[in-house]
Motif scaffolding. Structure first.
Motif, PDB file in Angstrom:
ATOM      1  N   THR A 100       5.635   3.089   1.876  1.00  0.00           N
ATOM      2  CA  THR A 100       4.776   1.853   1.444  1.00  0.00           C
ATOM      3  C   THR A 100       4.645   0.911   2.811  1.00  0.00           C
ATOM      4  N   PHE A 101       3.347   0.477   2.998  1.00  0.00           N
ATOM      5  CA  PHE A 101       3.105  -0.632   4.131  1.00  0.00           C
ATOM      6  C   PHE A 101       2.915  -1.752   3.396  1.00  0.00           C
ATOM      7  N   MET A 102       3.737  -2.862   3.826  1.00  0.00           N
ATOM      8  CA  MET A 102       3.677  -4.158   3.376  1.00  0.00           C
ATOM      9  C   MET A 102       3.360  -5.306   4.060  1.00  0.00           C
ATOM     10  N   ILE A 103       2.524  -6.113   3.405  1.00  0.00           N
ATOM     11  CA  ILE A 103       1.930  -7.172   4.278  1.00  0.00           C
ATOM     12  C   ILE A 103       2.513  -8.550   3.275  1.00  0.00           C
ATOM     13  N   SER A 104       3.342  -9.321   3.769  1.00  0.00           N
ATOM     14  CA  SER A 104       3.877 -10.442   3.002  1.00  0.00           C
ATOM     15  C   SER A 104       3.859 -11.670   3.793  1.00  0.00           C
ATOM     16  N   VAL A 105       3.349 -12.638   2.957  1.00  0.00           N
ATOM     17  CA  VAL A 105       3.241 -14.315   3.373  1.00  0.00           C
ATOM     18  C   VAL A 105       4.512 -15.115   2.730  1.00  0.00           C
ATOM     19  N   GLY A 106       5.172 -15.651   3.431  1.00  0.00           N
ATOM     20  CA  GLY A 106       6.159 -16.586   2.882  1.00  0.00           C
ATOM     21  C   GLY A 106       6.279 -17.900   3.320  1.00  0.00           C
ATOM     22  N   TYR A 107       7.028 -18.933   2.729  1.00  0.00           N
ATOM     23  CA  TYR A 107       7.364 -20.357   2.995  1.00  0.00           C
ATOM     24  C   TYR A 107       8.697 -20.635   3.009  1.00  0.00           C
ATOM     25  N   ASN A 167       0.915  -1.245   0.067  1.00  0.00           N
ATOM     26  CA  ASN A 167       0.085  -0.236   0.018  1.00  0.00           C
ATOM     27  C   ASN A 167       0.831   1.281  -0.142  1.00  0.00           C
ATOM     28  N   SER A 168       1.157   1.801  -1.139  1.00  0.00           N
ATOM     29  CA  SER A 168       2.172   2.818  -1.289  1.00  0.00           C
ATOM     30  C   SER A 168       1.564   4.067  -1.529  1.00  0.00           C
ATOM     31  N   LYS A 169       2.562   5.203  -1.235  1.00  0.00           N
ATOM     32  CA  LYS A 169       1.749   6.567  -1.230  1.00  0.00           C
ATOM     33  C   LYS A 169       3.361   7.367  -1.575  1.00  0.00           C
ATOM     34  N   VAL A 170       3.324   8.328  -2.405  1.00  0.00           N
ATOM     35  CA  VAL A 170       4.319   9.041  -2.741  1.00  0.00           C
ATOM     36  C   VAL A 170       4.108  10.385  -2.166  1.00  0.00           C
ATOM     37  N   THR A 171       5.009  10.919  -1.488  1.00  0.00           N
ATOM     38  CA  THR A 171       4.685  12.352  -0.762  1.00  0.00           C
ATOM     39  C   THR A 171       5.613  13.547  -1.472  1.00  0.00           C
ATOM     40  N   PHE A 172       5.002  14.750  -1.555  1.00  0.00           N
ATOM     41  CA  PHE A 172       5.836  16.122  -2.241  1.00  0.00           C
ATOM     42  C   PHE A 172       5.958  16.940  -1.107  1.00  0.00           C
ATOM     43  N   LYS A 173       6.871  17.822  -1.344  1.00  0.00           N
ATOM     44  CA  LYS A 173       7.200  19.131  -0.459  1.00  0.00           C
ATOM     45  C   LYS A 173       5.998  19.999  -0.802  1.00  0.00           C
ATOM     46  N   LYS A 174       5.365  20.242  -1.781  1.00  0.00           N
ATOM     47  CA  LYS A 174       4.321  20.951  -2.169  1.00  0.00           C
ATOM     48  C   LYS A 174       3.090  20.812  -1.419  1.00  0.00           C
ATOM     49  N   ASP A 193       6.767 -16.445  12.629  1.00  0.00           N
ATOM     50  CA  ASP A 193       6.699 -17.702  12.005  1.00  0.00           C
ATOM     51  C   ASP A 193       6.002 -18.731  12.646  1.00  0.00           C
ATOM     52  N   ILE A 194       5.410 -19.543  11.706  1.00  0.00           N
ATOM     53  CA  ILE A 194       4.311 -20.428  12.347  1.00  0.00           C
ATOM     54  C   ILE A 194       4.626 -21.808  11.606  1.00  0.00           C
ATOM     55  N   PHE A 195       5.166 -22.881  12.261  1.00  0.00           N
ATOM     56  CA  PHE A 195       5.778 -23.895  11.233  1.00  0.00           C
ATOM     57  C   PHE A 195       6.600 -23.514  10.092  1.00  0.00           C
ATOM     58  N   GLY A 196       6.313 -23.910   9.100  1.00  0.00           N
ATOM     59  CA  GLY A 196       7.426 -23.273   7.906  1.00  0.00           C
ATOM     60  C   GLY A 196       6.820 -21.813   7.163  1.00  0.00           C
ATOM     61  N   PHE A 197       5.616 -21.289   7.687  1.00  0.00           N
ATOM     62  CA  PHE A 197       5.311 -20.108   7.214  1.00  0.00           C
ATOM     63  C   PHE A 197       5.777 -18.816   7.743  1.00  0.00           C
ATOM     64  N   THR A 198       5.642 -17.653   7.020  1.00  0.00           N
ATOM     65  CA  THR A 198       6.219 -16.327   7.497  1.00  0.00           C
ATOM     66  C   THR A 198       5.115 -15.462   7.336  1.00  0.00           C
ATOM     67  N   LEU A 199       4.956 -14.671   8.376  1.00  0.00           N
ATOM     68  CA  LEU A 199       3.954 -13.467   8.056  1.00  0.00           C
ATOM     69  C   LEU A 199       4.491 -12.255   8.435  1.00  0.00           C
ATOM     70  N   ASP A 200       4.824 -11.184   7.616  1.00  0.00           N
ATOM     71  CA  ASP A 200       5.458 -10.061   8.088  1.00  0.00           C
ATOM     72  C   ASP A 200       4.683  -8.779   7.876  1.00  0.00           C
ATOM     73  N   PHE A 201       4.605  -7.772   8.559  1.00  0.00           N
ATOM     74  CA  PHE A 201       4.160  -6.509   8.529  1.00  0.00           C
ATOM     75  C   PHE A 201       5.337  -5.550   8.474  1.00  0.00           C
ATOM     76  N   ARG A 202       5.466  -4.511   7.557  1.00  0.00           N
ATOM     77  CA  ARG A 202       6.552  -3.682   7.422  1.00  0.00           C
ATOM     78  C   ARG A 202       6.058  -2.123   6.882  1.00  0.00           C
ATOM     79  N   MET A 203       6.917  -1.189   7.282  1.00  0.00           N
ATOM     80  CA  MET A 203       6.833  -0.176   6.694  1.00  0.00           C
ATOM     81  C   MET A 203       8.196   0.353   6.142  1.00  0.00           C
ATOM     82  N   GLU A 204       7.856   1.064   4.941  1.00  0.00           N
ATOM     83  CA  GLU A 204       9.188   1.276   4.046  1.00  0.00           C
ATOM     84  C   GLU A 204       9.097   2.811   3.870  1.00  0.00           C
TER      85      GLU A 204
END
Length: 195
Positions: free
Chosen positions: A185-192, A33-40, A155-166
Motif C-alpha cells: 500500500t502506498f499512503m498519502i496522509s494529511v493530519g492536524y 493505493n493498495s495492491k495484493v500480490t500472489f506467487k502465481k 510538518d508545517i505549523f500544525g499540519f502534517t503531510l506523510d508519504f509512506r509505503m507499507e
C-alpha cells in the motif's frame, strides 16, 4: 567499529535527552493505493484506491521521536488471469492498523520540519468481501498480520503531510501456497496536531 557505533549511539542519546521534549496528539486521514500480490505468475493484480482515517501521537526529544498511530484502513484489489481466472475478481478488506514508527527530523525548523520514519505496523482484519469467481475464499484471510511501513513526512505549523509505503506479511494464507498473498500500500496522509 563496534566502539564507534556505541559512541555514536551514546552521543545521539545525550543530544536527544538534552533537547526540548516532543509531545503531540492529532487526527489524520488520507488515501491508500493498495495492491495484493500472489506467487502465481498467471495472476495479474491491479491497484485500487481507498482511504484511511484515525489518530496519531508523537513523543520524543530533539530530532528523534516515536510515533504510534491507530486508524481504520480500507484496502483491496482487482485480479485478472489467463487460465487461472475465468472472471475478474474484486475484493475489499478493512483493517484496524496500529503502526509504531521511529523517526528522525532531517530538517528541523521553527515552523516546519521534514522527517523520515519507519517501523512495524500491526493490522487487525475488521471485514472482508469478495466479488467474482471462487479463487479468493474469505475464510483464508488472516485475522491479523504484521507489516513494515516507511516514508517521509513534513510538518508545517500544525499540519502534517506523510508519504509512506507499507509491505505486509501474508494476509491471505491458502492451502495452495501459490495463492498466499501479501499487501502493498502506498499512503498519502494529511493530519492536524490538536496539541
Amino acid at each position: 567499529m563496534k566502539k564507534l557505533t556505541v559512541v555514536s549511539l551514546l552521543l545521539l542519546f545525550v543530544i536527544s535527552v538534552s533537547a526540548q521534549p516532543i509531545f503531540n496528539l492529532g487526527l489524520k486521514g488520507g488515501l491508500n493505493n493498495s495492491k495484493v500480490t500472489f506467487k502465481k505468475s498467471e495472476i495479474n493484480s491491479e491497484t485500487i484506491t481507498k482511504y484511511h482515517i484515525g489518530a496519531f501521537g508523537r513523543v520524543g526529544a530533539g530530532k528523534i521521536f516515536v510515533q504510534p498511530e491507530a486508524y481504520f484502513s480500507a484496502k483491496g484489489g482487482e485480479l485478472e488471469g489467463g487460465n487461472v481466472l475465468d472472471v475478474a475478481s474484486e475484493f475489499d478488506f478493512n483493517t484496524l492498523d496500529v503502526p509504531l514508527l521511529l523517526g528522525i527530523k532531517i530538517i528541523d525548523g521553527e515552523k516546519a520540519n521534514v522527517r523520515l520514519m519507519g517501523g512495524p505496523v500491526f493490522s487487525f482484519l475488521t471485514s472482508k468481501d469478495v466479488d467474482g469467481d471462487e479463487l479468493l475464499d474469505p475464510e483464508y484471510y488472516k485475522d491479523q498480520y504484521v507489516g513494515l511501513q516507511y516514508g517521509i513526512g513534513a510538518d508545517i505549523f500544525g499540519f502534517t503531510l506523510d508519504f509512506r509505503m507499507e509491505n505486509s506479511s501474508n494476509m491471505y494464507k491458502h492451502m495452495d501456497s501459490d495463492l498466499n498473498a501479501k499487501n502493498q500500500t502506498f499512503m498519502i496522509s494529511v493530519g492536524y496536531k490538536i496539541f
